[in-house]
Write a protein that holds these residues in place. Structure first.
Motif, PDB file in Angstrom:
ATOM      1  N   GLY A 125       7.072 -11.557  16.327  1.00 36.54           N
ATOM      2  CA  GLY A 125       7.470 -11.955  14.988  1.00 36.54           C
ATOM      3  C   GLY A 125       6.598 -11.382  13.888  1.00 36.54           C
ATOM      4  N   LEU A 126       5.868 -10.293  14.177  1.00 37.11           N
ATOM      5  CA  LEU A 126       4.973  -9.688  13.200  1.00 37.11           C
ATOM      6  C   LEU A 126       5.627  -8.473  12.548  1.00 37.11           C
ATOM      7  N   ALA A 127       5.120  -8.096  11.377  1.00 37.59           N
ATOM      8  CA  ALA A 127       5.668  -6.976  10.612  1.00 37.59           C
ATOM      9  C   ALA A 127       5.389  -5.651  11.308  1.00 37.59           C
ATOM     10  N   THR A 128       6.323  -4.725  11.158  1.00 36.78           N
ATOM     11  CA  THR A 128       6.176  -3.397  11.775  1.00 36.78           C
ATOM     12  C   THR A 128       6.165  -2.285  10.728  1.00 36.78           C
ATOM     13  N   ASP A 129       5.726  -2.626   9.516  1.00 36.29           N
ATOM     14  CA  ASP A 129       5.709  -1.632   8.435  1.00 36.29           C
ATOM     15  C   ASP A 129       4.376  -0.912   8.308  1.00 36.29           C
ATOM     16  N   THR A 130       3.432  -1.225   9.199  1.00 31.35           N
ATOM     17  CA  THR A 130       2.082  -0.664   9.102  1.00 31.35           C
ATOM     18  C   THR A 130       1.963   0.573   9.993  1.00 31.35           C
ATOM     19  N   VAL A 131       2.621   1.650   9.603  1.00 30.50           N
ATOM     20  CA  VAL A 131       2.686   2.867  10.413  1.00 30.50           C
ATOM     21  C   VAL A 131       2.251   4.072   9.587  1.00 30.50           C
ATOM     22  N   VAL A 132       1.320   4.859  10.133  1.00 30.59           N
ATOM     23  CA  VAL A 132       0.958   6.157   9.571  1.00 30.59           C
ATOM     24  C   VAL A 132       0.907   7.151  10.728  1.00 30.59           C
ATOM     25  N   HIS A 133       1.515   8.317  10.551  1.00 27.78           N
ATOM     26  CA  HIS A 133       1.508   9.329  11.607  1.00 27.78           C
ATOM     27  C   HIS A 133       0.263  10.208  11.493  1.00 27.78           C
ATOM     28  N   SER A 134      -0.187  10.710  12.654  1.00 29.12           N
ATOM     29  CA  SER A 134      -1.383  11.542  12.709  1.00 29.12           C
ATOM     30  C   SER A 134      -1.216  12.634  13.746  1.00 29.12           C
ATOM     31  N   ASP A 135      -1.820  13.785  13.480  1.00 27.99           N
ATOM     32  CA  ASP A 135      -1.928  14.803  14.514  1.00 27.99           C
ATOM     33  C   ASP A 135      -2.993  14.390  15.516  1.00 27.99           C
ATOM     34  N   PHE A 136      -3.031  15.098  16.650  1.00 27.18           N
ATOM     35  CA  PHE A 136      -3.992  14.761  17.699  1.00 27.18           C
ATOM     36  C   PHE A 136      -5.332  15.461  17.450  1.00 27.18           C
ATOM     37  N   THR A 137      -6.006  15.084  16.357  1.00 25.60           N
ATOM     38  CA  THR A 137      -7.358  15.555  16.069  1.00 25.60           C
ATOM     39  C   THR A 137      -8.162  14.401  15.499  1.00 25.60           C
ATOM     40  N   ILE A 138      -9.493  14.501  15.581  1.00 21.47           N
ATOM     41  CA  ILE A 138     -10.359  13.457  15.034  1.00 21.47           C
ATOM     42  C   ILE A 138     -10.216  13.388  13.518  1.00 21.47           C
ATOM     43  N   GLU A 139     -10.173  14.544  12.884  1.00 21.18           N
ATOM     44  CA  GLU A 139     -10.086  14.580  11.420  1.00 21.18           C
ATOM     45  C   GLU A 139      -8.779  13.963  10.936  1.00 21.18           C
ATOM     46  N   ALA A 140      -7.689  14.265  11.614  1.00 20.91           N
ATOM     47  CA  ALA A 140      -6.400  13.689  11.231  1.00 20.91           C
ATOM     48  C   ALA A 140      -6.400  12.175  11.449  1.00 20.91           C
ATOM     49  N   GLY A 141      -7.056  11.733  12.520  1.00 18.78           N
ATOM     50  CA  GLY A 141      -7.147  10.293  12.773  1.00 18.78           C
ATOM     51  C   GLY A 141      -7.905   9.563  11.679  1.00 18.78           C
ATOM     52  N   ALA A 142      -8.983  10.167  11.178  1.00 21.54           N
ATOM     53  CA  ALA A 142      -9.756   9.560  10.089  1.00 21.54           C
ATOM     54  C   ALA A 142      -8.926   9.484   8.812  1.00 21.54           C
ATOM     55  N   ARG A 143      -8.203  10.543   8.501  1.00 17.50           N
ATOM     56  CA  ARG A 143      -7.357  10.541   7.296  1.00 17.50           C
ATOM     57  C   ARG A 143      -6.248   9.501   7.413  1.00 17.50           C
ATOM     58  N   ALA A 144      -5.642   9.420   8.575  1.00 18.58           N
ATOM     59  CA  ALA A 144      -4.566   8.449   8.773  1.00 18.58           C
ATOM     60  C   ALA A 144      -5.096   7.022   8.663  1.00 18.58           C
ATOM     61  N   MET A 145      -6.293   6.790   9.194  1.00 19.56           N
ATOM     62  CA  MET A 145      -6.890   5.455   9.101  1.00 19.56           C
ATOM     63  C   MET A 145      -7.169   5.101   7.649  1.00 19.56           C
ATOM     64  N   ALA A 146      -7.630   6.057   6.864  1.00 15.75           N
ATOM     65  CA  ALA A 146      -7.873   5.824   5.438  1.00 15.75           C
ATOM     66  C   ALA A 146      -6.582   5.461   4.718  1.00 15.75           C
ATOM     67  N   ASP A 147      -5.520   6.181   5.023  1.00 11.85           N
ATOM     68  CA  ASP A 147      -4.228   5.897   4.389  1.00 11.85           C
ATOM     69  C   ASP A 147      -3.721   4.514   4.779  1.00 11.85           C
ATOM     70  N   LEU A 148      -3.907   4.146   6.034  1.00 13.66           N
ATOM     71  CA  LEU A 148      -3.431   2.846   6.513  1.00 13.66           C
ATOM     72  C   LEU A 148      -4.201   1.705   5.851  1.00 13.66           C
ATOM     73  N   LEU A 149      -5.517   1.863   5.706  1.00  9.84           N
ATOM     74  CA  LEU A 149      -6.339   0.829   5.064  1.00  9.84           C
ATOM     75  C   LEU A 149      -6.021   0.723   3.571  1.00  9.84           C
ATOM     76  N   ASP A 150      -5.766   1.855   2.944  1.00 10.12           N
ATOM     77  CA  ASP A 150      -5.422   1.819   1.517  1.00 10.12           C
ATOM     78  C   ASP A 150      -4.119   1.056   1.290  1.00 10.12           C
ATOM     79  N   ALA A 151      -3.156   1.273   2.193  1.00  9.99           N
ATOM     80  CA  ALA A 151      -1.852   0.621   2.048  1.00  9.99           C
ATOM     81  C   ALA A 151      -1.864  -0.830   2.521  1.00  9.99           C
ATOM     82  N   HIS A 152      -2.744  -1.127   3.480  1.00 15.30           N
ATOM     83  CA  HIS A 152      -2.763  -2.469   4.069  1.00 15.30           C
ATOM     84  C   HIS A 152      -4.216  -2.926   4.254  1.00 15.30           C
ATOM     85  N   PRO A 153      -4.877  -3.317   3.199  1.00 18.95           N
ATOM     86  CA  PRO A 153      -6.290  -3.701   3.291  1.00 18.95           C
ATOM     87  C   PRO A 153      -6.538  -4.936   4.152  1.00 18.95           C
TER      88      PRO A 153
END
Length: 344
Positions: free
Chosen positions: A223-251
């Protein structure tokens, strides 16, 4: 000149096909048929030739043999990624170890090919279909990559690593990505997390699609929301950027499922940079159980997929096809397992 008492020693090179035929008491053509495993040879003649080969230490000329059998005794591992990404991601090293192990004892050579940045696949397809290899293993396909299907249509035996998005009749071996991601989401729900995001893999790859679908089911069934999605390439740098975007959108995020360990490492770096404690503030789960999972701080809870077994099974499936074994499964799905450590 030979003097009295000297012993004459015959100087000779490697044994020839004619010598094998003479020792075996058969014709040269019979020896050739035995060596090339062709029909039309009696059991007695085949045994005689085999004994003669062992006695003389005869080694077939592989170049000449390949002209008869149209076999190169080589298979290609085709990675549809640029070289820098292949060598940076431990997933590919695991697949390569598995393929190497699968070829052990087969007397076949492995040819590693990677997609050049300026190649749309045409040059690689031409190389593979020009008689340089007997078959191909294709991994890391993006979008509706036509290469596996084109190779199969050209008559080259091929096995894909991962589910091809093009469908078709190309056999493939994959891990159970959907169920693995589902187990990760359920684990986070069971631990009391209520704002669970995901750093999904690329949307043009079956692995990204299937893991995202598994996460969605696990979160939505609670019963939880499924709107917290950000896509990332398979690299460390892309993972960090995606995490930043996810936190900005959903603190208010309190957990994240990363579609690969290498993405999760980038997520951990971004969380640390923002002063978010793992797992107290945000729990993190990865996917792969690669060497990265045990070398980061905190050690990563992750979904284990049998990467080396993936390479071995792909190789078995290809070799079985080359040997003419029937029937063979069109697809093989390998199990996954949640490994709980300190990050979630």
């Amino acid at each position: 000149m030979t003097q009295p008492g000297d012993v004459a020693v015959e100087q000779r090179g490697a044994p020839t096909l004619e010598e094998v035929a003479r020792v075996a008491g058969v014709s040269r053509s019979t020896v050739s048929r035995v060596i090339n495993d062709a029909p039309g040879v009696s059991g007695r003649a085949r045994q005689a030739v085999t004994r003669a080969i062992e006695t003389l230490g005869y080694v077939p000329n592989e170049a000449a043999r390949s002209l008869v059998t149209r076999r190169t005794n080589s298979i290609a591992l085709v990675v549809s990624e640029p070289g820098e990404r292949v060598f940076a991601d431990p997933f590919f090293a695991g697949v390569l170890r598995g393929v190497h192990a699968g070829l052990s004892g087969s007397h076949r050579q492995l040819v590693l090919t990677m997609l050049a940045e300026d190649d749309d696949g045409a040059r690689l397809e031409k190389y593979l279909c020009s008689g340089h290899v007997d078959g191909a293993l294709v991994v890391s396909m993006h979008g509706e990559d036509p290469l596996p299907q084109r190779l199969a249509e050209a008559g080259l035996p091929v096995v894909a690593g991962g589910r091809p998005l093009t469908g078709g009749a190309v056999p493939y071996v994959d891990a159970d990505n959907f169920t693995g991601a589902l187990s990760a989401a359920r684990h986070l729900v069971a631990s009391g997390r209520r704002r669970i995001g995901t750093l999904a893999g690329p949307s043009d790859m079956a692995v990204g699609i299937d893991r995202l679908a598994g996460w969605r089911r696990g979160v939505s069934e609670a019963g939880l929301a499924t709107d917290t999605v950000v896509h990332s390439d398979f690299t460390i740098e892309a993972g960090a950027r995606a995490m930043a975007d996810l936190l900005d959108a959903h603190p208010d995020l309190d957990a994240v499922f990363a579609g690969a360990d290498i993405i999760a490492v980038g997520a951990l770096r971004e969380l640390a940079a923002r002063g978010r404690s793992v797992p107290d503030d945000v729990a993190v789960v990865g996917f792969d159980d690669s060497v990265l999972a045990t070398t980061v701080t905190p050690p990563l809870t992750t979904v284990r997929q049998p990467v080396e077994e993936l390479g071995r099974t792909m190789t078995w499936r290809l070799l079985a096809q080359l040997a003419g074994e029937e029937p063979l499964p069109p697809s093989i799905l390998l199990p996954t397992e949640l490994v709980v450590r300190s990050s979630a």
